[in-house]
Design a protein around this motif. Structure first.
Motif, PDB file in Angstrom:
ATOM      1  N   PRO A 166       0.813  -1.230   0.000  1.00  0.00           N
ATOM      2  CA  PRO A 166       0.000   0.000   0.000  1.00  0.00           C
ATOM      3  C   PRO A 166       0.843   1.274   0.000  1.00  0.00           C
ATOM      4  O   PRO A 166       0.460   2.269  -0.625  1.00  0.00           O
ATOM      5  CB  PRO A 166      -0.829  -0.123   1.287  1.00  0.00           C
ATOM      6  CG  PRO A 166      -0.850  -1.577   1.594  1.00  0.00           C
ATOM      7  CD  PRO A 166       0.460  -2.106   1.133  1.00  0.00           C
ATOM      8  N   LEU A 167       1.981   1.246   0.683  1.00  0.00           N
ATOM      9  CA  LEU A 167       2.842   2.425   0.703  1.00  0.00           C
ATOM     10  C   LEU A 167       3.456   2.673  -0.666  1.00  0.00           C
ATOM     11  O   LEU A 167       3.549   3.823  -1.120  1.00  0.00           O
ATOM     12  CB  LEU A 167       3.945   2.243   1.752  1.00  0.00           C
ATOM     13  CG  LEU A 167       3.465   2.075   3.202  1.00  0.00           C
ATOM     14  CD1 LEU A 167       4.655   1.857   4.128  1.00  0.00           C
ATOM     15  CD2 LEU A 167       2.651   3.286   3.641  1.00  0.00           C
ATOM     16  N   VAL A 168       3.876   1.599  -1.330  1.00  0.00           N
ATOM     17  CA  VAL A 168       4.432   1.731  -2.682  1.00  0.00           C
ATOM     18  C   VAL A 168       3.363   2.284  -3.627  1.00  0.00           C
ATOM     19  O   VAL A 168       3.631   3.176  -4.441  1.00  0.00           O
ATOM     20  CB  VAL A 168       4.954   0.376  -3.191  1.00  0.00           C
ATOM     21  CG1 VAL A 168       5.452   0.495  -4.625  1.00  0.00           C
ATOM     22  CG2 VAL A 168       6.064  -0.152  -2.282  1.00  0.00           C
ATOM     23  N   ALA A 169       2.135   1.766  -3.511  1.00  0.00           N
ATOM     24  CA  ALA A 169       1.049   2.235  -4.371  1.00  0.00           C
ATOM     25  C   ALA A 169       0.749   3.709  -4.124  1.00  0.00           C
ATOM     26  O   ALA A 169       0.541   4.482  -5.075  1.00  0.00           O
ATOM     27  CB  ALA A 169      -0.198   1.389  -4.128  1.00  0.00           C
ATOM     28  N   ALA A 170       0.740   4.114  -2.867  1.00  0.00           N
ATOM     29  CA  ALA A 170       0.461   5.516  -2.547  1.00  0.00           C
ATOM     30  C   ALA A 170       1.553   6.430  -3.086  1.00  0.00           C
ATOM     31  O   ALA A 170       1.274   7.532  -3.585  1.00  0.00           O
ATOM     32  CB  ALA A 170       0.322   5.674  -1.039  1.00  0.00           C
ATOM     33  N   ARG A 171       2.807   5.997  -3.007  1.00  0.00           N
ATOM     34  CA  ARG A 171       3.908   6.803  -3.525  1.00  0.00           C
ATOM     35  C   ARG A 171       3.813   6.950  -5.044  1.00  0.00           C
ATOM     36  O   ARG A 171       4.017   8.035  -5.590  1.00  0.00           O
ATOM     37  CB  ARG A 171       5.242   6.165  -3.135  1.00  0.00           C
ATOM     38  CG  ARG A 171       6.449   7.023  -3.547  1.00  0.00           C
ATOM     39  CD  ARG A 171       7.745   6.484  -2.988  1.00  0.00           C
ATOM     40  NE  ARG A 171       8.103   5.198  -3.569  1.00  0.00           N
ATOM     41  CZ  ARG A 171       8.090   4.054  -2.904  1.00  0.00           C
ATOM     42  NH1 ARG A 171       7.716   4.027  -1.636  1.00  0.00           N
ATOM     43  NH2 ARG A 171       8.426   2.927  -3.492  1.00  0.00           N
ATOM     44  N   LEU A 172       3.471   5.866  -5.730  1.00  0.00           N
ATOM     45  CA  LEU A 172       3.327   5.940  -7.183  1.00  0.00           C
ATOM     46  C   LEU A 172       2.174   6.858  -7.570  1.00  0.00           C
ATOM     47  O   LEU A 172       2.255   7.608  -8.548  1.00  0.00           O
ATOM     48  CB  LEU A 172       3.098   4.535  -7.749  1.00  0.00           C
ATOM     49  CG  LEU A 172       4.306   3.594  -7.701  1.00  0.00           C
ATOM     50  CD1 LEU A 172       3.876   2.169  -8.022  1.00  0.00           C
ATOM     51  CD2 LEU A 172       5.381   4.052  -8.678  1.00  0.00           C
TER      52      LEU A 172
END
Length: 497
Positions: A72-78
């Protein structure tokens, strides 16, 4: 099992119009579960490819299936770094659940999905969605089993894939070649009517979707793909295969009992050229004749086998009556479904009663023929009896078709073009040559659940009567859809790989 009201029959397919820049034409969904390692490279590579090659506006949606790592953190950053990327979080696992939730809420007219490992070569993406944009097809799938596909994978997965597709062909009469390839697309108007009929929330989701679409007469476009197996795939083969077989059994039973209202997927706008009005040719006659002849041939063989069996312990008249009665019931049921396209249980008893009247006429013809034969010859040979019965049945068959078409299964459809469209996305023509799809001007990514309206099928309960979690039907509001090529002069021949 039960069915529910849907947004309405599908409108005619049209080429998606190009107008002012607005809603993305394509929404590519990437369902992920604990993919913190592969997610960023996948999204960056896909975004670069679309920005360089796709001539319309697009969106990439990350559908997180309750990941427990840093996905989820990777998705939010993207999402924060790339304007065309959106992240959506589901609190329950299931690839099918993720696709249904995001596709149901998306405002893009073409919806696609691909696996995060990007095993499929991205050069097949534009050929995949082009038939949907042009209005040629309803769904599109990548096929690893097409002759021109180039596939690199182990013998075990090759065997499993081909065996599974053989099972689908043998049990559900599927004609598409590859159900499991994680590379598919669908038009949004089709998805809005088709998805409420799909029950599965896991890996069998897209197989069920394809089977129902094919049975409903929708057009499925297949694209040969280049595909390289991912050695680090986390798919549990045994569990997935077991769930798929259970899904095959469930869908096969639903189709056999007629509990799925596939007629709601019919296109009432004359998309099928076989349904067009042709001078001197009644509507649908050629198709009905072919189906009736096939059913009639099989029924005749069935009747002769029954007659030969009954003849061993009874007289010719009794054997003929019993064989004709049993075969007539089977013939009426087969013609009802296959020749005249009547689905469901409604009117089945009435049709069988009318079929028995037609049976009585056939019985009179064949019994009269046998009586005439016995009057002419005291002890006719068995082969002579069969020959007389075949001739009598041919005459009865012609009469049966005329009675079926004019009386038992009359064509009661409205001949005038229908204007029913999915109520969730009404088609509103704006000017003579530039139609747009206008809907409520809400935020395209609102996480507030919206009601579907009085004619829609709520996702809280699906077509099979199964209740889902509220997380299954979070929706995003629609925006006015005006489509425009945004990179028409981009002809960079370089490839990211």
């Amino acid at each position: 099992m039960r069915t529910e009201p849907s947004p309405g029959n599908l409108p005619a397919r049209e080429h998606l119009p190009a107008g002012n820049a607005g809603t993305p034409v394509l929404d590519v969904v990437i369902p992920v579960y604990n993919e913190e390692k592969d997610l960023q490279p996948c999204v960056l590579r896909l975004h670069e490819h679309l920005a360089r090659t796709f001539p319309y506006a697009f969106r990439i949606t990350i559908a997180d299936n309750a990941s427990t790592d840093t996905t989820p953190l990777v998705a939010a950053r993207l999402e924060a770094e790339i304007a065309e990327v959106r992240a959506f979080r589901l609190e329950q696992k299931g690839r099918g659940r993720a696709l249904r939730t995001v596709w149901s809420a998306s405002d893009a007219p073409v919806l696609a999905y691909m696996d995060v490992d990007l095993s499929t070569d991205l050069n097949a993406l534009l050929p995949l969605v082009a038939p949907l944009i042009s209005g040629h097809s309803d769904l599109a799938i990548g096929s690893r089993l097409a002759r021109s596909s180039r596939v690199v994978r182990g013998a075990k997965r090759e065997f499993i894939s081909r065996t599974y597709n053989l099972i689908l062909r043998g049990s559900l009469q599927a004609r598409f070649s590859d159900a499991q390839c994680g590379f598919k697309a669908i038009r949004r108007d089709v998805a809005q009517v088709l998805l409420p009929l799909v029950e599965d929330t896991g890996w069998f989701f897209d197989t069920e979707m394809l089977v129902l679409a094919e049975r409903a007469g929708l057009r499925i476009h297949e694209v040969p793909v280049d595909w390289v197996d991912d050695p680090d795939s986390t798919v549990h083969i045994v569990k997935t295969a077991t769930d798929d077989l259970k899904g095959v059994w469930r869908v096969g039973r639903a189709l056999a009992t007629g509990s799925l209202a596939l007629d709601r997927l019919a296109r009432p706008f004359g998309d099928d050229p076989r349904d067009r009005e042709i001078s001197g040719v009644p509507k649908g006659l050629a198709r009905q004749l072919v189906g009736f002849c096939v059913v009639g041939g099989l029924s005749t063989l069935f009747y002769l086998l029954l007659y030969s069996g009954f003849r061993t312990f009874s007289g010719s008249q009794v054997a003929n009556a019993l064989a004709l009665l049993v075969s007539a019931v089977a013939n009426t049921a087969a013609n009802r479904r296959l020749t005249f396209g009547v689905r469901g249980r409604g009117g089945a008893v009435k049709h069988q009663a009318q079929g028995l009247v037609v049976f009585g006429i056939g019985l009179a013809l064949t019994s009269g023929s046998l009586a005439a034969l016995n009057a002419a010859t005291n002890d006719p040979a068995h082969s002579t009896e069969l020959a007389v019965l075949i001739a009598a049945n041919l005459a009865a068959t012609v009469l049966r078709f005329l009675l079926f078409r004019a009386w038992v299964f009359p064509d009661g459809r409205d001949e005038s073009p229908s204007t029913v469209v999915a109520s969730h996305t009404p088609a509103v023509p704006v000017g003579p040559a530039s139609p747009v799809y206008a809907t409520a001007p809400q935020s395209p990514y609102s996480t507030t659940p919206e009601p579907y309206g009085p004619t829609s099928a709520p996702y809280g309960t699906n077509a099979y009567g199964t209740t889902h979690s509220p997380h299954d039907h979070q929706t995003w509001g629609d925006a006015t859809m005006q489509l425009q090529p945004v990179r028409p002069n981009d002809h960079d021949p370089r490839d990211a790989r």
